[in-house]
Design a protein around this motif. Structure first.
Motif, PDB file in Angstrom:
ATOM      1  N   ASN A 182     -73.891 -73.254   7.577  1.00  0.00           N
ATOM      2  CA  ASN A 182     -74.964 -72.414   8.115  1.00  0.00           C
ATOM      3  C   ASN A 182     -75.667 -73.098   9.276  1.00  0.00           C
ATOM      4  N   TYR A 183     -75.872 -74.405   9.139  1.00  0.00           N
ATOM      5  CA  TYR A 183     -76.502 -75.171  10.213  1.00  0.00           C
ATOM      6  C   TYR A 183     -75.670 -75.077  11.493  1.00  0.00           C
ATOM      7  N   GLN A 184     -74.345 -75.271  11.361  1.00  0.00           N
ATOM      8  CA  GLN A 184     -73.479 -75.252  12.539  1.00  0.00           C
ATOM      9  C   GLN A 184     -73.481 -73.870  13.181  1.00  0.00           C
ATOM     10  N   ARG A 185     -73.490 -72.811  12.335  1.00  0.00           N
ATOM     11  CA  ARG A 185     -73.530 -71.457  12.894  1.00  0.00           C
ATOM     12  C   ARG A 185     -74.827 -71.228  13.657  1.00  0.00           C
ATOM     13  N   SER A 186     -75.929 -71.768  13.140  1.00  0.00           N
ATOM     14  CA  SER A 186     -77.212 -71.626  13.829  1.00  0.00           C
ATOM     15  C   SER A 186     -77.183 -72.318  15.185  1.00  0.00           C
ATOM     16  N   VAL A 187     -76.621 -73.517  15.196  1.00  0.00           N
ATOM     17  CA  VAL A 187     -76.511 -74.251  16.457  1.00  0.00           C
ATOM     18  C   VAL A 187     -75.636 -73.479  17.433  1.00  0.00           C
ATOM     19  N   ASP A 188     -74.476 -73.002  16.974  1.00  0.00           N
ATOM     20  CA  ASP A 188     -73.565 -72.270  17.854  1.00  0.00           C
ATOM     21  C   ASP A 188     -74.233 -71.013  18.403  1.00  0.00           C
ATOM     22  N   THR A 189     -75.004 -70.328  17.549  1.00  0.00           N
ATOM     23  CA  THR A 189     -75.685 -69.111  17.987  1.00  0.00           C
ATOM     24  C   THR A 189     -76.687 -69.416  19.088  1.00  0.00           C
ATOM     25  N   MET A 190     -77.451 -70.498  18.900  1.00  0.00           N
ATOM     26  CA  MET A 190     -78.454 -70.830  19.905  1.00  0.00           C
ATOM     27  C   MET A 190     -77.815 -71.319  21.195  1.00  0.00           C
ATOM     28  N   ILE A 191     -76.686 -72.018  21.089  1.00  0.00           N
ATOM     29  CA  ILE A 191     -75.970 -72.422  22.301  1.00  0.00           C
ATOM     30  C   ILE A 191     -75.530 -71.187  23.072  1.00  0.00           C
ATOM     31  N   ASP A 192     -74.996 -70.202  22.363  1.00  0.00           N
ATOM     32  CA  ASP A 192     -74.550 -68.977  23.028  1.00  0.00           C
ATOM     33  C   ASP A 192     -75.718 -68.241  23.669  1.00  0.00           C
ATOM     34  N   ARG A 193     -76.851 -68.185  22.953  1.00  0.00           N
ATOM     35  CA  ARG A 193     -78.029 -67.508  23.520  1.00  0.00           C
ATOM     36  C   ARG A 193     -78.530 -68.241  24.755  1.00  0.00           C
ATOM     37  N   PHE A 194     -78.566 -69.557  24.670  1.00  0.00           N
ATOM     38  CA  PHE A 194     -79.034 -70.330  25.824  1.00  0.00           C
ATOM     39  C   PHE A 194     -78.063 -70.187  26.992  1.00  0.00           C
ATOM     40  N   ALA A 195     -76.769 -70.160  26.707  1.00  0.00           N
ATOM     41  CA  ALA A 195     -75.774 -69.968  27.764  1.00  0.00           C
ATOM     42  C   ALA A 195     -75.994 -68.637  28.473  1.00  0.00           C
ATOM     43  N   ARG A 196     -76.336 -67.595  27.696  1.00  0.00           N
ATOM     44  CA  ARG A 196     -76.608 -66.297  28.326  1.00  0.00           C
ATOM     45  C   ARG A 196     -77.871 -66.357  29.187  1.00  0.00           C
ATOM     46  N   ASP A 197     -78.883 -67.106  28.717  1.00  0.00           N
ATOM     47  CA  ASP A 197     -80.102 -67.283  29.523  1.00  0.00           C
ATOM     48  C   ASP A 197     -79.788 -67.965  30.855  1.00  0.00           C
ATOM     49  N   VAL A 198     -78.971 -69.006  30.793  1.00  0.00           N
ATOM     50  CA  VAL A 198     -78.608 -69.728  32.013  1.00  0.00           C
ATOM     51  C   VAL A 198     -77.794 -68.820  32.933  1.00  0.00           C
ATOM     52  N   ALA A 199     -76.842 -68.085  32.370  1.00  0.00           N
ATOM     53  CA  ALA A 199     -76.028 -67.175  33.176  1.00  0.00           C
ATOM     54  C   ALA A 199     -76.895 -66.112  33.842  1.00  0.00           C
ATOM     55  N   GLY A 218     -72.753 -80.710  33.771  1.00  0.00           N
ATOM     56  CA  GLY A 218     -73.513 -81.113  32.591  1.00  0.00           C
ATOM     57  C   GLY A 218     -72.614 -81.321  31.389  1.00  0.00           C
ATOM     58  N   ASP A 219     -73.161 -81.014  30.223  1.00  0.00           N
ATOM     59  CA  ASP A 219     -72.471 -81.207  28.951  1.00  0.00           C
ATOM     60  C   ASP A 219     -71.421 -80.108  28.764  1.00  0.00           C
ATOM     61  N   PRO A 220     -70.148 -80.459  28.540  1.00  0.00           N
ATOM     62  CA  PRO A 220     -69.111 -79.438  28.345  1.00  0.00           C
ATOM     63  C   PRO A 220     -69.400 -78.487  27.182  1.00  0.00           C
ATOM     64  N   VAL A 221     -70.209 -78.948  26.212  1.00  0.00           N
ATOM     65  CA  VAL A 221     -70.558 -78.078  25.089  1.00  0.00           C
ATOM     66  C   VAL A 221     -71.250 -76.813  25.579  1.00  0.00           C
ATOM     67  N   ILE A 222     -71.993 -76.911  26.680  1.00  0.00           N
ATOM     68  CA  ILE A 222     -72.746 -75.768  27.173  1.00  0.00           C
ATOM     69  C   ILE A 222     -72.146 -75.171  28.437  1.00  0.00           C
ATOM     70  N   THR A 223     -71.457 -75.970  29.272  1.00  0.00           N
ATOM     71  CA  THR A 223     -70.920 -75.401  30.508  1.00  0.00           C
ATOM     72  C   THR A 223     -69.835 -74.360  30.235  1.00  0.00           C
ATOM     73  N   ALA A 224     -69.037 -74.569  29.189  1.00  0.00           N
ATOM     74  CA  ALA A 224     -67.991 -73.592  28.860  1.00  0.00           C
ATOM     75  C   ALA A 224     -68.586 -72.244  28.451  1.00  0.00           C
ATOM     76  N   PRO A 225     -69.597 -72.213  27.535  1.00  0.00           N
ATOM     77  CA  PRO A 225     -70.213 -70.928  27.210  1.00  0.00           C
ATOM     78  C   PRO A 225     -70.919 -70.276  28.408  1.00  0.00           C
ATOM     79  N   VAL A 226     -71.529 -71.078  29.286  1.00  0.00           N
ATOM     80  CA  VAL A 226     -72.171 -70.507  30.475  1.00  0.00           C
ATOM     81  C   VAL A 226     -71.125 -69.816  31.341  1.00  0.00           C
ATOM     82  N   LEU A 227     -69.988 -70.475  31.544  1.00  0.00           N
ATOM     83  CA  LEU A 227     -68.928 -69.871  32.349  1.00  0.00           C
ATOM     84  C   LEU A 227     -68.486 -68.540  31.743  1.00  0.00           C
ATOM     85  N   SER A 228     -68.338 -68.497  30.430  1.00  0.00           N
ATOM     86  CA  SER A 228     -67.922 -67.261  29.759  1.00  0.00           C
ATOM     87  C   SER A 228     -68.972 -66.165  29.884  1.00  0.00           C
TER      88      SER A 228
END
Length: 350
Positions: A182-199, A218-228
């Motif tokens: 559940n923790y990992q899903r929460s982190v992944d969800t927030m990364i995706d939301r933040f990526a959409r904010d950046v996009a 920057g960090d590949p963990v976030i640059t890939a979702p931003v690109l998507s």
């Protein structure tokens, strides 16, 4: 939302310089590589001083031309010593004291230090440097914040981006199992939301600015979702994806990003030159210098590609002035062998 990098030259050079009429007063065109040396100095000043002295020796000791040149020479040296933008990487100064000309442009890209003194401004170095200075938005991100950095011919400019200050509310559980999942899903969800904010922020900047390219860093963990998360049009403009620390200085960001951005710009120019060469092969573009000049003067040229190494300086300057006067798309390239084989010149008509 985007403008062609092949048209930015027209925006960088004022009409006064393009349409300059010669008089007895010489125009100094001073180009300066304003990067700091390994000793922390702007060592180009020494070269400028020497080149000005050499140009001065070509003039009569007295007269209006010498008086104007000496006034301009002193003003240029004083400007570089006391007033030049220390963050610039290149500087161009055009001066003619006798006709009240004093025009400066600072560049975010370096250019070779050189001095020209003559009847007209020397436009080639500025046109070529401006062509290299592709307007680029760098989104430097990690999973908590984003920095939006614009690189263009004027230098480097930073604006604040989205920030996730509520990440501290996400706590790691030591229970393992489903709690860990559940923790990992929460982190992944927030990364995706933040990526959409950046996009979304990138899209807002793209709508407000005339941009040619986007770079993600920057960090590949976030640059890939931003690109998507970018819309397809913006995604097609991504020129580079780099791993850079979020705390990197503006100079460090520039050093990482510019080589890839300039490489993409060069490939764009090569593609455009090849298109013109294909048209010439089909007898739908001109390569004869006399015909090209006639059509330029008549305002009928749509795109002009030239290699300045294949012609004398005056011929290149004339072609550039005519292209800028009539808003033709100007492509300056060096080392394209098929173009060199045709005399270094090809033009398509409107």
């Amino acid at each position: 939302q985007f403008s062609s990098s092949l048209s930015v030259i027209n925006m960088a050079i004022p009409e006064t310089l393009i349409h300059w009429e010669p008089t007895e007063h010489p125009v100094i065109s001073c180009y300066v590589d304003w990067r700091v040396s390994g000793r922390g100095l702007h060592e180009a000043q020494t070269i400028v001083r020497k080149e000005l002295h050499t140009a001065q020796a070509q003039l009569a000791e007295r007269g209006a031309a010498r008086e104007s040149f000496d006034a301009d020479s002193d003003r240029i040296l004083n400007y570089l010593e006391n007033d030049a933008d220390r963050t610039a990487r290149g500087i161009a100064v055009y001066a003619c004291h006798g006709r009240n000309l004093w025009w400066i442009v600072t560049l975010g890209v370096p250019l070779p230090t050189q001095i020209h003194s003559g009847a007209r401004p020397r436009l080639l170095p500025l046109a070529e440097a401006t062509q290299e200075a592709v307007r680029t938005l760098v989104a430097l991100v990690d999973t908590n914040e984003a920095r939006l950095i614009r690189l263009d011919r004027g230098g480097t400019h930073e604006a604040p981006g989205p920030h996730r200050d509520h990440w501290k509310n996400v706590h790691h559980s030591n229970l393992g199992g489903w709690s860990q999942a559940n923790y990992q899903r929460s982190v992944d969800t927030m990364i995706d939301r933040f990526a959409r904010d950046v996009a979304e922020a990138i899209g807002d900047h793209a709508a407000a600015e005339h941009l040619d390219r986007i770079a993600l860093a920057g960090d590949p963990v976030i640059t890939a979702p931003v690109l998507s998360a970018l819309n397809p049009q913006l995604r097609d403009r991504v020129a580079a994806i780099e791993q850079i620390d979020i705390r990197a200085s503006l100079d460090e960001v520039t050093e990482h990003i510019w080589p890839q951005v300039r490489g993409n710009a060069e490939r764009d120019r090569d593609t455009e030159v090849q298109r013109l060469l294909d048209l010439a092969g089909a007898e739908r573009a001109l390569t004869d210098p006399t015909l090209v000049r006639e059509q330029l003067e008549a305002g009928r040229v749509d795109s002009l590609a030239l290699d300045p190494r294949e012609m004398d300086d005056e011929a290149a300057e004339l072609l550039i002035r005519e292209a800028l006067t009539h808003r033709s798309r100007l492509i300056i390239t060096r080392g394209n062998q098929p173009l060199a084989d045709l005399g270094g010149l090809v033009a398509s008509l409107r």
